[in-house]
Design a protein around this motif. Sequence first.
Motif, PDB file in Angstrom:
ATOM      1  N   ASP A  73       0.849  -1.185   0.000  1.00  0.00           N
ATOM      2  CA  ASP A  73       0.000   0.000   0.000  1.00  0.00           C
ATOM      3  C   ASP A  73       0.890   1.242   0.000  1.00  0.00           C
ATOM      4  OD1 ASP A  73       0.915   0.218   2.640  1.00  0.00           O
ATOM      5  OD2 ASP A  73      -0.978  -0.367   3.521  1.00  0.00           O
ATOM      6  N   ARG A  74       0.283   2.366  -0.251  1.00  0.00           N
ATOM      7  CA  ARG A  74       1.018   3.629  -0.359  1.00  0.00           C
ATOM      8  C   ARG A  74       1.801   3.937   0.917  1.00  0.00           C
ATOM      9  NH1 ARG A  74       1.161   8.762   0.793  1.00  0.00           N
ATOM     10  NH2 ARG A  74       1.702  10.294  -0.799  1.00  0.00           N
ATOM     11  N   GLU A  75       1.189   3.685   2.065  1.00  0.00           N
ATOM     12  CA  GLU A  75       1.822   3.999   3.346  1.00  0.00           C
ATOM     13  C   GLU A  75       3.115   3.201   3.536  1.00  0.00           C
ATOM     14  OE1 GLU A  75      -1.502   3.225   3.054  1.00  0.00           O
ATOM     15  OE2 GLU A  75      -2.158   5.303   3.191  1.00  0.00           O
ATOM     16  N   THR A  76       3.140   1.969   3.057  1.00  0.00           N
ATOM     17  CA  THR A  76       4.334   1.140   3.172  1.00  0.00           C
ATOM     18  C   THR A  76       5.469   1.712   2.328  1.00  0.00           C
ATOM     19  OG1 THR A  76       2.990  -0.819   3.590  1.00  0.00           O
ATOM     20  CG2 THR A  76       5.248  -1.195   2.827  1.00  0.00           C
ATOM     21  N   VAL A  77       5.163   2.149   1.124  1.00  0.00           N
ATOM     22  CA  VAL A  77       6.184   2.736   0.252  1.00  0.00           C
ATOM     23  C   VAL A  77       6.683   4.047   0.845  1.00  0.00           C
ATOM     24  CG1 VAL A  77       6.675   3.647  -2.055  1.00  0.00           C
ATOM     25  CG2 VAL A  77       5.240   1.613  -1.796  1.00  0.00           C
ATOM     26  N   VAL A  78       5.789   4.878   1.335  1.00  0.00           N
ATOM     27  CA  VAL A  78       6.186   6.163   1.933  1.00  0.00           C
ATOM     28  C   VAL A  78       7.048   5.921   3.175  1.00  0.00           C
ATOM     29  CG1 VAL A  78       5.328   8.245   3.090  1.00  0.00           C
ATOM     30  CG2 VAL A  78       4.276   7.467   0.960  1.00  0.00           C
ATOM     31  N   ALA A  79       6.712   4.916   3.975  1.00  0.00           N
ATOM     32  CA  ALA A  79       7.517   4.589   5.155  1.00  0.00           C
ATOM     33  C   ALA A  79       8.925   4.154   4.750  1.00  0.00           C
ATOM     34  CB  ALA A  79       6.837   3.499   5.977  1.00  0.00           C
TER      35      ALA A  79
END
Length: 87
Positions: A73-79
């Motif tokens: 998900d997007r949050e995983t990539v941003v993290a």
Amino acid sequence: MSKVKIEAFLSVPPCSGGIALTRLLEEIKNEFAEKVELHFYRGPNPRAEELKLSSTPALVIGDLVRIMGVCPDRETVVAALRECGII
């Protein structure tokens, strides 16, 4: 600061996870254009063998294999980008 290299490994023909990852990374590229360098690899290639990737889609950020076998998900990539120090 140099750009963080993001490498996406996708299957041929594309699976639903690879299509979703491509769309997600295009959004990430638009948001962090000055900070990321995006590379897509489709099908078998020497770089995937070098990294010993066993399934696709796979995502390498910096020098680390971050995701393999699913679209994150997007949050995983941003993290992961945050861990690389670009956010």
